[in-house]
Design a protein around this motif. Sequence first.
Motif, PDB file in Angstrom:
ATOM      1  N   GLN A   1       0.840  -1.179   0.000  1.00 22.31           N
ATOM      2  CA  GLN A   1       0.000   0.000   0.000  1.00 22.31           C
ATOM      3  C   GLN A   1       0.885   1.242   0.000  1.00 22.31           C
ATOM      4  N   VAL A   2       0.729   2.058  -1.029  1.00 21.39           N
ATOM      5  CA  VAL A   2       1.508   3.285  -1.126  1.00 21.39           C
ATOM      6  C   VAL A   2       0.980   4.311  -0.135  1.00 21.39           C
ATOM      7  N   GLN A   3       1.883   4.939   0.567  1.00 26.16           N
ATOM      8  CA  GLN A   3       1.501   5.995   1.504  1.00 26.16           C
ATOM      9  C   GLN A   3       2.233   7.276   1.171  1.00 26.16           C
ATOM     10  N   LEU A   4       1.531   8.374   1.337  1.00 28.84           N
ATOM     11  CA  LEU A   4       2.113   9.704   1.152  1.00 28.84           C
ATOM     12  C   LEU A   4       2.007  10.423   2.485  1.00 28.84           C
ATOM     13  N   VAL A   5       3.139  10.721   3.083  1.00 27.75           N
ATOM     14  CA  VAL A   5       3.163  11.339   4.402  1.00 27.75           C
ATOM     15  C   VAL A   5       3.469  12.814   4.258  1.00 27.75           C
ATOM     16  N   GLU A   6       2.540  13.634   4.705  1.00 24.77           N
ATOM     17  CA  GLU A   6       2.673  15.084   4.572  1.00 24.77           C
ATOM     18  C   GLU A   6       3.141  15.705   5.883  1.00 24.77           C
ATOM     19  N   SER A   7       3.822  16.822   5.747  1.00 18.90           N
ATOM     20  CA  SER A   7       4.218  17.598   6.917  1.00 18.90           C
ATOM     21  C   SER A   7       4.226  19.070   6.528  1.00 18.90           C
ATOM     22  N   LEU A  18       5.285  29.609   3.639  1.00 20.10           N
ATOM     23  CA  LEU A  18       4.968  28.303   4.199  1.00 20.10           C
ATOM     24  C   LEU A  18       5.597  27.237   3.317  1.00 20.10           C
ATOM     25  N   ARG A  19       6.025  26.131   3.930  1.00 19.83           N
ATOM     26  CA  ARG A  19       6.544  25.023   3.146  1.00 19.83           C
ATOM     27  C   ARG A  19       5.851  23.740   3.563  1.00 19.83           C
ATOM     28  N   LEU A  20       5.349  23.031   2.582  1.00 28.81           N
ATOM     29  CA  LEU A  20       4.756  21.726   2.797  1.00 28.81           C
ATOM     30  C   LEU A  20       5.675  20.671   2.201  1.00 28.81           C
ATOM     31  N   SER A  21       5.714  19.513   2.855  1.00 30.25           N
ATOM     32  CA  SER A  21       6.549  18.414   2.376  1.00 30.25           C
ATOM     33  C   SER A  21       5.720  17.143   2.277  1.00 30.25           C
ATOM     34  N   CYS A  22       6.074  16.335   1.316  1.00 26.10           N
ATOM     35  CA  CYS A  22       5.383  15.063   1.108  1.00 26.10           C
ATOM     36  C   CYS A  22       6.423  13.990   0.830  1.00 26.10           C
ATOM     37  N   ARG A  23       6.426  12.944   1.645  1.00 28.89           N
ATOM     38  CA  ARG A  23       7.371  11.857   1.446  1.00 28.89           C
ATOM     39  C   ARG A  23       6.607  10.572   1.180  1.00 28.89           C
ATOM     40  N   SER A  25       6.079   6.443   0.416  1.00 32.34           N
ATOM     41  CA  SER A  25       6.633   5.220   0.997  1.00 32.34           C
ATOM     42  C   SER A  25       7.501   4.462   0.002  1.00 32.34           C
ATOM     43  N   GLU A  26       7.516   4.928  -1.258  1.00 30.80           N
ATOM     44  CA  GLU A  26       8.414   4.349  -2.246  1.00 30.80           C
ATOM     45  C   GLU A  26       9.059   5.487  -3.022  1.00 30.80           C
ATOM     46  N   SER A  27       9.944   5.165  -3.920  1.00 34.10           N
ATOM     47  CA  SER A  27      10.685   6.195  -4.628  1.00 34.10           C
ATOM     48  C   SER A  27       9.754   7.153  -5.376  1.00 34.10           C
ATOM     49  N   ILE A  28      10.081   8.442  -5.294  1.00 32.78           N
ATOM     50  CA  ILE A  28       9.281   9.415  -6.026  1.00 32.78           C
ATOM     51  C   ILE A  28       9.363   9.179  -7.525  1.00 32.78           C
ATOM     52  N   PHE A  29      10.367   8.463  -7.985  1.00 30.60           N
ATOM     53  CA  PHE A  29      10.495   8.175  -9.418  1.00 30.60           C
ATOM     54  C   PHE A  29       9.632   6.991  -9.849  1.00 30.60           C
ATOM     55  N   ASN A  30       8.899   6.405  -8.898  1.00 31.64           N
ATOM     56  CA  ASN A  30       7.926   5.367  -9.247  1.00 31.64           C
ATOM     57  C   ASN A  30       6.597   5.981  -9.689  1.00 31.64           C
ATOM     58  N   PHE A  31       6.472   7.289  -9.562  1.00 28.34           N
ATOM     59  CA  PHE A  31       5.226   7.968  -9.889  1.00 28.34           C
ATOM     60  C   PHE A  31       5.341   8.680 -11.232  1.00 28.34           C
ATOM     61  N   ASN A  32       4.312   8.554 -12.052  1.00 30.53           N
ATOM     62  CA  ASN A  32       4.282   9.284 -13.309  1.00 30.53           C
ATOM     63  C   ASN A  32       4.197  10.788 -13.065  1.00 30.53           C
ATOM     64  N   ALA A  33       3.531  11.152 -11.986  1.00 32.79           N
ATOM     65  CA  ALA A  33       3.405  12.552 -11.612  1.00 32.79           C
ATOM     66  C   ALA A  33       3.121  12.639 -10.123  1.00 32.79           C
ATOM     67  N   MET A  34       3.582  13.698  -9.522  1.00 30.76           N
ATOM     68  CA  MET A  34       3.279  13.987  -8.117  1.00 30.76           C
ATOM     69  C   MET A  34       2.947  15.459  -8.015  1.00 30.76           C
ATOM     70  N   GLY A  35       2.120  15.778  -7.042  1.00 33.64           N
ATOM     71  CA  GLY A  35       1.777  17.182  -6.911  1.00 33.64           C
ATOM     72  C   GLY A  35       1.015  17.479  -5.639  1.00 33.64           C
ATOM     73  N   TRP A  36       0.595  18.706  -5.542  1.00 40.83           N
ATOM     74  CA  TRP A  36      -0.198  19.181  -4.411  1.00 40.83           C
ATOM     75  C   TRP A  36      -1.525  19.726  -4.931  1.00 40.83           C
ATOM     76  N   TYR A  37      -2.585  19.347  -4.226  1.00 40.20           N
ATOM     77  CA  TYR A  37      -3.912  19.868  -4.477  1.00 40.20           C
ATOM     78  C   TYR A  37      -4.405  20.512  -3.190  1.00 40.20           C
TER      79      TYR A  37
END
Length: 115
Positions: A1-7, A18-23, A25-37
């Motif tokens: 199960q993929v998890q996205l942990v925000e801080s 302000l700075r938001l972070s998202c880590r 549970s697997e490599s960010i290069f496993n995603f076709n796209a990542m972003g913030w909504y």
Amino acid sequence: QVQLVESGGGLVQAGGSLRLSCRPSESIFNFNAMGWYRQAPGKQRELVARITLGGRIDYADSAAGRFTLARDTGSNTLHLQGNGMESEDTAVYYCNGNSHSRNYWGQGTQVTVSS
């Protein structure tokens, strides 16, 4: 199960930063796209910014020039920096990752801009 942990998130004064972070549970290069909504009360969830696997970054018109999206490969983290924050930026911010045609979401983090 993929998890996205925000801080990050919290209360910020109008005009502040302000700075938001998202880590994930697997490599960010496993995603076709990542972003913030984000989703403000009574409104639909909307894109703030996203980055493709190839590194192209798209910003919403409301975010362009004030928000910066960055991918930190060393810490496997996606950062969203917001400057000149406005009351209209008050919302719950969600990290998103798209992998193999599936969308994954973080739990959301509240950002409140006080005037």
